[in-house]
Design a protein around this motif. Structure first.
Motif, PDB file in Angstrom:
ATOM      1  N   ASP A  19       0.836  -1.209   0.000  1.00 28.17           N
ATOM      2  CA  ASP A  19       0.000   0.000   0.000  1.00 28.17           C
ATOM      3  C   ASP A  19       0.868   1.255   0.000  1.00 28.17           C
ATOM      4  O   ASP A  19       0.619   2.197  -0.759  1.00 28.17           O
ATOM      5  N   GLN A  20       1.894   1.274   0.843  1.00 31.15           N
ATOM      6  CA  GLN A  20       2.789   2.429   0.888  1.00 31.15           C
ATOM      7  C   GLN A  20       3.534   2.603  -0.427  1.00 31.15           C
ATOM      8  O   GLN A  20       3.694   3.724  -0.913  1.00 31.15           O
ATOM      9  N   HIS A  21       3.983   1.514  -0.995  1.00 28.15           N
ATOM     10  CA  HIS A  21       4.672   1.597  -2.285  1.00 28.15           C
ATOM     11  C   HIS A  21       3.745   2.150  -3.356  1.00 28.15           C
ATOM     12  O   HIS A  21       4.157   2.944  -4.206  1.00 28.15           O
ATOM     13  N   GLY A  22       2.490   1.761  -3.325  1.00 30.67           N
ATOM     14  CA  GLY A  22       1.514   2.283  -4.291  1.00 30.67           C
ATOM     15  C   GLY A  22       1.297   3.775  -4.130  1.00 30.67           C
ATOM     16  O   GLY A  22       1.199   4.511  -5.126  1.00 30.67           O
ATOM     17  N   ILE A  23       1.228   4.236  -2.902  1.00 31.38           N
ATOM     18  CA  ILE A  23       1.070   5.673  -2.640  1.00 31.38           C
ATOM     19  C   ILE A  23       2.295   6.438  -3.131  1.00 31.38           C
ATOM     20  O   ILE A  23       2.165   7.501  -3.750  1.00 31.38           O
ATOM     21  N   LEU A  24       3.482   5.900  -2.874  1.00 31.32           N
ATOM     22  CA  LEU A  24       4.715   6.530  -3.362  1.00 31.32           C
ATOM     23  C   LEU A  24       4.735   6.580  -4.887  1.00 31.32           C
ATOM     24  O   LEU A  24       5.096   7.608  -5.474  1.00 31.32           O
ATOM     25  N   LEU A  25       4.349   5.489  -5.511  1.00 35.20           N
ATOM     26  CA  LEU A  25       4.306   5.437  -6.968  1.00 35.20           C
ATOM     27  C   LEU A  25       3.383   6.524  -7.515  1.00 35.20           C
ATOM     28  O   LEU A  25       3.752   7.255  -8.442  1.00 35.20           O
ATOM     29  N   ASP A  26       2.197   6.661  -6.935  1.00 35.43           N
ATOM     30  CA  ASP A  26       1.256   7.686  -7.386  1.00 35.43           C
ATOM     31  C   ASP A  26       1.821   9.089  -7.211  1.00 35.43           C
ATOM     32  O   ASP A  26       1.715   9.931  -8.109  1.00 35.43           O
ATOM     33  N   ALA A  27       2.438   9.354  -6.066  1.00 30.22           N
ATOM     34  CA  ALA A  27       2.995  10.688  -5.797  1.00 30.22           C
ATOM     35  C   ALA A  27       4.123  11.015  -6.770  1.00 30.22           C
ATOM     36  O   ALA A  27       4.215  12.142  -7.281  1.00 30.22           O
ATOM     37  N   ARG A  50       5.592  16.692  -0.340  1.00 31.38           N
ATOM     38  CA  ARG A  50       4.765  15.496  -0.117  1.00 31.38           C
ATOM     39  C   ARG A  50       5.567  14.224  -0.384  1.00 31.38           C
ATOM     40  O   ARG A  50       5.507  13.269   0.396  1.00 31.38           O
ATOM     41  N   VAL A  51       6.308  14.193  -1.474  1.00 28.26           N
ATOM     42  CA  VAL A  51       7.118  13.015  -1.788  1.00 28.26           C
ATOM     43  C   VAL A  51       8.131  12.765  -0.673  1.00 28.26           C
ATOM     44  O   VAL A  51       8.288  11.630  -0.205  1.00 28.26           O
ATOM     45  N   ALA A  52       8.801  13.813  -0.212  1.00 28.46           N
ATOM     46  CA  ALA A  52       9.795  13.665   0.857  1.00 28.46           C
ATOM     47  C   ALA A  52       9.144  13.162   2.144  1.00 28.46           C
ATOM     48  O   ALA A  52       9.696  12.283   2.825  1.00 28.46           O
ATOM     49  N   GLU A  53       7.980  13.695   2.478  1.00 28.55           N
ATOM     50  CA  GLU A  53       7.284  13.252   3.685  1.00 28.55           C
ATOM     51  C   GLU A  53       6.842  11.796   3.562  1.00 28.55           C
ATOM     52  O   GLU A  53       6.973  11.015   4.516  1.00 28.55           O
ATOM     53  N   LEU A  54       6.328  11.424   2.407  1.00 33.87           N
ATOM     54  CA  LEU A  54       5.920  10.030   2.197  1.00 33.87           C
ATOM     55  C   LEU A  54       7.114   9.085   2.283  1.00 33.87           C
ATOM     56  O   LEU A  54       7.006   7.988   2.854  1.00 33.87           O
ATOM     57  N   MET A  55       8.238   9.500   1.725  1.00 33.72           N
ATOM     58  CA  MET A  55       9.446   8.679   1.793  1.00 33.72           C
ATOM     59  C   MET A  55       9.882   8.490   3.238  1.00 33.72           C
ATOM     60  O   MET A  55      10.210   7.381   3.664  1.00 33.72           O
ATOM     61  N   GLN A  56       9.884   9.583   3.995  1.00 31.65           N
ATOM     62  CA  GLN A  56      10.290   9.532   5.405  1.00 31.65           C
ATOM     63  C   GLN A  56       9.363   8.585   6.190  1.00 31.65           C
ATOM     64  O   GLN A  56       9.832   7.742   6.949  1.00 31.65           O
ATOM     65  N   LEU A  57       8.075   8.731   5.995  1.00 34.24           N
ATOM     66  CA  LEU A  57       7.115   7.870   6.691  1.00 34.24           C
ATOM     67  C   LEU A  57       7.288   6.400   6.295  1.00 34.24           C
ATOM     68  O   LEU A  57       7.231   5.508   7.145  1.00 34.24           O
ATOM     69  N   HIS A  58       7.514   6.172   5.012  1.00 34.12           N
ATOM     70  CA  HIS A  58       7.703   4.803   4.543  1.00 34.12           C
ATOM     71  C   HIS A  58       8.952   4.183   5.158  1.00 34.12           C
ATOM     72  O   HIS A  58       8.915   3.051   5.654  1.00 34.12           O
ATOM     73  N   VAL A  59      10.043   4.916   5.148  1.00 43.96           N
ATOM     74  CA  VAL A  59      11.302   4.417   5.714  1.00 43.96           C
ATOM     75  C   VAL A  59      11.110   4.060   7.184  1.00 43.96           C
ATOM     76  O   VAL A  59      11.518   2.987   7.637  1.00 43.96           O
ATOM     77  N   GLN A  60      10.487   4.948   7.932  1.00 40.99           N
ATOM     78  CA  GLN A  60      10.271   4.696   9.365  1.00 40.99           C
ATOM     79  C   GLN A  60       9.386   3.471   9.579  1.00 40.99           C
ATOM     80  O   GLN A  60       9.699   2.605  10.405  1.00 40.99           O
ATOM     81  N   SER A  61       8.300   3.388   8.842  1.00 44.35           N
ATOM     82  CA  SER A  61       7.368   2.272   8.976  1.00 44.35           C
ATOM     83  C   SER A  61       8.036   0.951   8.616  1.00 44.35           C
ATOM     84  O   SER A  61       7.910  -0.056   9.329  1.00 44.35           O
ATOM     85  N   GLU A  62       8.741   0.959   7.520  1.00 46.97           N
ATOM     86  CA  GLU A  62       9.402  -0.247   7.038  1.00 46.97           C
ATOM     87  C   GLU A  62      10.464  -0.718   8.033  1.00 46.97           C
ATOM     88  O   GLU A  62      10.527  -1.903   8.373  1.00 46.97           O
TER      89      GLU A  62
END
Length: 135
Positions: A19-27, A50-62
């Motif tokens: 799901d996170q990868h899909g959101i990153l792909l869309d952004a 937004r892309v930077a924030e999504l990346m940061q959130l994804h990295v932390q979550s992962e």
């Protein structure tokens, strides 16, 4: 600047990561479209943020998920994530300094990162997480 397409190779098999990868792909694709259209910096800036924030959130979550489940490649994965976040910060500085090519280089860098991350890393940690009961 090629668009990113979701394929079977993008799937880690773990719903939250996919799901996170899909959101990153869309952004990333939304940012790419605006760049192709010739968007001005005022339009691009919030998209980059937004892309930077999504990346940061994804990295932390992962990283939390991998640490919680004892993934043996966590240190290498964290090193790659630090490299990614460092590059994002560098591109942000270059964008603020009005270096015209910075945003194009960033999108291309992130396109390559995404392809590598989902195609290699995700397919490495995905099976590990699945074996440890993560859906």
């Amino acid at each position: 600047m090629a668009a990113l397409m979701w394929t079977h190779n993008c799937s880690a098999g773990v719903q939250v990561m996919d799901d996170q990868h899909g959101i990153l792909l869309d952004a990333l694709n939304e940012l790419r479209v605006e760049l192709v259209r010739g968007a001005d910096p005022q339009t691009v800036r919030p998209m980059l943020t937004r892309v930077a924030e999504l990346m940061q959130l994804h990295v932390q979550s992962e990283e939390r998920l991998l640490a919680k489940n004892g993934f043996p490649g966590l240190e290498d994965h964290q090193a790659e994530n630090r490299k990614l976040l460092g590059r994002l910060a560098l591109f942000n500085v270059r964008f603020e300094q009005r270096q015209a090519n910075a945003v194009y280089e960033l999108v291309e860098y992130l396109r390559r990162w995404f392809t590598n991350h989902t195609g290699i890393s995700g397919r490495t940690y995905g099976p590990w997480l699945l074996q440890h009961g993560v859906q």
